[in-house]
Design a protein around this motif. Structure first.
Motif, PDB file in Angstrom:
ATOM      1  N   LEU A   1      44.645  29.141  47.595  1.00 25.72           N
ATOM      2  CA  LEU A   1      43.100  28.823  47.496  1.00 25.72           C
ATOM      3  C   LEU A   1      42.658  27.875  46.382  1.00 25.72           C
ATOM      4  O   LEU A   1      42.839  28.305  45.183  1.00 25.72           O
ATOM      5  CB  LEU A   1      42.520  30.159  47.261  1.00 25.72           C
ATOM      6  CG  LEU A   1      40.889  29.997  47.400  1.00 25.72           C
ATOM      7  CD1 LEU A   1      40.473  29.914  48.687  1.00 25.72           C
ATOM      8  CD2 LEU A   1      40.585  31.736  47.089  1.00 25.72           C
ATOM      9  N   GLN A   2      42.195  26.740  46.619  1.00 27.39           N
ATOM     10  CA  GLN A   2      42.046  25.709  45.867  1.00 27.39           C
ATOM     11  C   GLN A   2      40.545  25.642  45.135  1.00 27.39           C
ATOM     12  O   GLN A   2      40.429  25.121  43.825  1.00 27.39           O
ATOM     13  CB  GLN A   2      42.396  24.150  46.266  1.00 27.39           C
ATOM     14  CG  GLN A   2      43.776  24.141  46.756  1.00 27.39           C
ATOM     15  CD  GLN A   2      43.911  22.927  47.840  1.00 27.39           C
ATOM     16  OE1 GLN A   2      42.913  22.423  48.474  1.00 27.39           O
ATOM     17  NE2 GLN A   2      45.111  22.467  48.447  1.00 27.39           N
TER      18      GLN A   2
ATOM     19  N   LEU B   1      40.602  34.521  42.297  1.00 26.43           N
ATOM     20  CA  LEU B   1      41.191  34.705  43.491  1.00 26.43           C
ATOM     21  C   LEU B   1      42.072  33.150  43.693  1.00 26.43           C
ATOM     22  O   LEU B   1      42.681  32.905  44.495  1.00 26.43           O
ATOM     23  CB  LEU B   1      40.567  34.825  44.984  1.00 26.43           C
ATOM     24  CG  LEU B   1      39.791  36.080  44.595  1.00 26.43           C
ATOM     25  CD1 LEU B   1      38.532  36.186  45.839  1.00 26.43           C
ATOM     26  CD2 LEU B   1      40.676  37.070  45.023  1.00 26.43           C
ATOM     27  N   LEU B   2      41.567  32.332  42.702  1.00 25.80           N
ATOM     28  CA  LEU B   2      41.977  31.117  42.835  1.00 25.80           C
ATOM     29  C   LEU B   2      43.868  30.916  42.732  1.00 25.80           C
ATOM     30  O   LEU B   2      44.170  31.651  42.178  1.00 25.80           O
ATOM     31  CB  LEU B   2      41.543  29.966  42.003  1.00 25.80           C
ATOM     32  CG  LEU B   2      40.063  29.759  42.224  1.00 25.80           C
ATOM     33  CD1 LEU B   2      39.466  28.889  40.901  1.00 25.80           C
ATOM     34  CD2 LEU B   2      39.692  29.189  43.582  1.00 25.80           C
ATOM     35  N   GLY B   3      44.428  29.963  43.609  1.00 30.30           N
ATOM     36  CA  GLY B   3      45.765  29.759  43.381  1.00 30.30           C
ATOM     37  C   GLY B   3      46.579  30.174  44.388  1.00 30.30           C
ATOM     38  O   GLY B   3      46.047  30.660  45.225  1.00 30.30           O
ATOM     39  N   GLU B   4      47.958  30.228  44.379  1.00 31.31           N
ATOM     40  CA  GLU B   4      48.876  30.645  45.329  1.00 31.31           C
ATOM     41  C   GLU B   4      49.013  32.098  45.333  1.00 31.31           C
ATOM     42  O   GLU B   4      49.403  32.592  44.337  1.00 31.31           O
ATOM     43  CB  GLU B   4      50.119  29.792  45.447  1.00 31.31           C
ATOM     44  CG  GLU B   4      51.050  30.462  46.720  1.00 31.31           C
ATOM     45  CD  GLU B   4      52.364  29.587  46.620  1.00 31.31           C
ATOM     46  OE1 GLU B   4      52.549  28.749  47.525  1.00 31.31           O
ATOM     47  OE2 GLU B   4      53.070  29.687  45.727  1.00 31.31           O
ATOM     48  N   HIS B   5      48.505  32.780  46.499  1.00 32.86           N
ATOM     49  CA  HIS B   5      48.712  34.270  46.592  1.00 32.86           C
ATOM     50  C   HIS B   5      49.140  34.662  47.962  1.00 32.86           C
ATOM     51  O   HIS B   5      49.157  33.906  48.923  1.00 32.86           O
ATOM     52  CB  HIS B   5      47.622  35.104  46.239  1.00 32.86           C
ATOM     53  CG  HIS B   5      46.985  34.557  44.832  1.00 32.86           C
ATOM     54  ND1 HIS B   5      47.600  34.899  43.670  1.00 32.86           N
ATOM     55  CD2 HIS B   5      45.906  33.945  44.588  1.00 32.86           C
ATOM     56  CE1 HIS B   5      46.605  34.670  42.584  1.00 32.86           C
ATOM     57  NE2 HIS B   5      45.950  33.723  43.062  1.00 32.86           N
ATOM     58  N   ASP B   6      49.443  36.032  48.182  1.00 35.64           N
ATOM     59  CA  ASP B   6      49.794  36.489  49.304  1.00 35.64           C
ATOM     60  C   ASP B   6      48.299  36.957  49.600  1.00 35.64           C
ATOM     61  O   ASP B   6      47.897  37.906  49.082  1.00 35.64           O
ATOM     62  CB  ASP B   6      50.772  37.625  49.600  1.00 35.64           C
ATOM     63  CG  ASP B   6      50.982  38.169  50.828  1.00 35.64           C
ATOM     64  OD1 ASP B   6      50.075  37.751  51.744  1.00 35.64           O
ATOM     65  OD2 ASP B   6      52.381  38.499  51.339  1.00 35.64           O
TER      66      ASP B   6
ATOM     67  N   PHE C   1      44.191  28.181  56.050  1.00 33.04           N
ATOM     68  CA  PHE C   1      43.636  29.723  56.098  1.00 33.04           C
ATOM     69  C   PHE C   1      44.260  30.531  57.111  1.00 33.04           C
ATOM     70  O   PHE C   1      44.760  30.029  58.251  1.00 33.04           O
ATOM     71  CB  PHE C   1      42.169  29.665  56.353  1.00 33.04           C
ATOM     72  CG  PHE C   1      41.276  28.749  55.476  1.00 33.04           C
ATOM     73  CD1 PHE C   1      40.819  29.663  54.250  1.00 33.04           C
ATOM     74  CD2 PHE C   1      41.126  27.735  55.347  1.00 33.04           C
ATOM     75  CE1 PHE C   1      40.318  29.038  53.058  1.00 33.04           C
ATOM     76  CE2 PHE C   1      40.558  26.971  54.259  1.00 33.04           C
ATOM     77  CZ  PHE C   1      39.928  27.756  53.202  1.00 33.04           C
ATOM     78  N   CYS C   2      44.704  31.713  56.877  1.00 34.15           N
ATOM     79  CA  CYS C   2      44.836  32.635  58.016  1.00 34.15           C
ATOM     80  C   CYS C   2      43.820  33.454  58.634  1.00 34.15           C
ATOM     81  O   CYS C   2      42.560  33.225  57.864  1.00 34.15           O
ATOM     82  CB  CYS C   2      45.952  33.884  57.555  1.00 34.15           C
ATOM     83  SG  CYS C   2      45.516  34.444  55.909  1.00 34.15           S
TER      84      CYS C   2
END
Length: 284
Positions: A184-185, A162-167, A206-207
């Motif tokens: 998510l770092q 799940l790490l990294g830039e995602h929607d 965080f959303c």
């Protein structure tokens, strides 16, 4: 722009912590709802003997029941008010605030500082125990009991996907006009000597419900109800999955908010205001 302090005012950075158990979250709400923001603003108005309320801007709004150890806020005070009260402000706030919220530092912020938009990351911890006997009564307001044995190794393997830039739409409660793209770092799990399993979750932002949804998904992996690859598949689908459970708030604590060096505060604040797009970022 919120980074421009009105003439005759000083921007003050506040570092604070609170036990969220008896609060209806950070943000002020309708009358009768007890909130962290409301308590601090009331205390500031009282100790400065002001006829007006000085509104706070916070690094990250926490939901009802969520705790904070390293929350940051700012408030713009008239120069004369700050000059009169700065030396004794902490002690006076300690005497006025309820026991479940404390301000630990109050100092003039550097130019360009905005508690919300200047932050480069927020770090949360979620604590859970799978002890068959339940939660230590002294920790019951800060640790979730999960009634299944947890495989921390499997949870770490799943979190890595799940790490990294995602929607993160699949793990967020949507809000009109708000993006769900986040970076998510860090997301990992560790079992302590006391048996408590702690998730450390760090992102640029965080959303709504994101951390509690991520934790809920990973608990399903840890107890064997879902495979290691499942959380990443949910993320890729891009829609809320009814199997993703939003865990209870009391296990969650905002531990730390980080900011860049003073010279980059204003630039970071401008950047954070731009609505993000994965296409523009060239990612994924």
């Amino acid at each position: 722009m919120a980074d421009e302090v009105e003439p005759g005012h000083v921007r003050v950075r506040l570092d604070l912590s609170y036990d969220g158990k008896d609060f209806s979250g950070w943000a002020k709400q309708r009358e009768g709802q007890r909130t962290v923001q409301g308590e601090i603003e009331d205390a500031l108005r009282t100790v400065t003997r002001s006829g007006r309320t000085y509104e706070l801007t916070v690094a990250g709004r926490t939901d009802s029941g969520v705790h904070a150890r390293g929350q940051v806020a700012h408030v713009d005070l008239p120069v004369e008010v700050w000059a009169e009260h700065r030396e004794k402000l902490l002690r006076r706030l300690a005497g006025r605030l309820p026991h479940d919220v404390r301000v630990w530092k109050a100092e003039e912020a550097p130019a360009g500082f905005n508690a919300r938009f200047s932050a480069v990351w927020r770090r949360y911890a979620y604590r859970v125990t799978d002890d068959p006997g339940g939660v230590d009564p002294l920790l019951r307001s800060h640790v979730l009991w999960h009634d299944w044995q947890l495989d921390v190794e499997a949870m770490n393997a799943a979190s890595a996907g799940l790490l990294g830039e995602h929607d993160f739409a699949a793990y967020c409660k949507r809000r009109e006009g708000a993006t769900t793209i986040r970076t998510l770092q860090r997301f990992d799990w560790e079992r302590g000597a006391d048996g408590i399993v702690t998730a450390t979750v760090r992102a640029d932002a965080f959303c709504h419900n994101m951390v509690r949804s991520l934790v809920g998904a990973l608990l399903f992996v840890g107890d064997g109800h879902r495979g290691v690859e499942w959380p990443a598949k949910v993320l890729a689908a891009g829609v809320r999955d009814s199997a993703v459970h939003v865990v209870r708030p009391h296990g969650l604590t905002l531990e730390e908010v980080a900011y860049p060096v003073d010279e980059l505060l204003a630039a970071r604040s401008r950047e954070a205001r731009n609505k993000r797009s994965l296409g523009e970022a060239g990612c994924c």
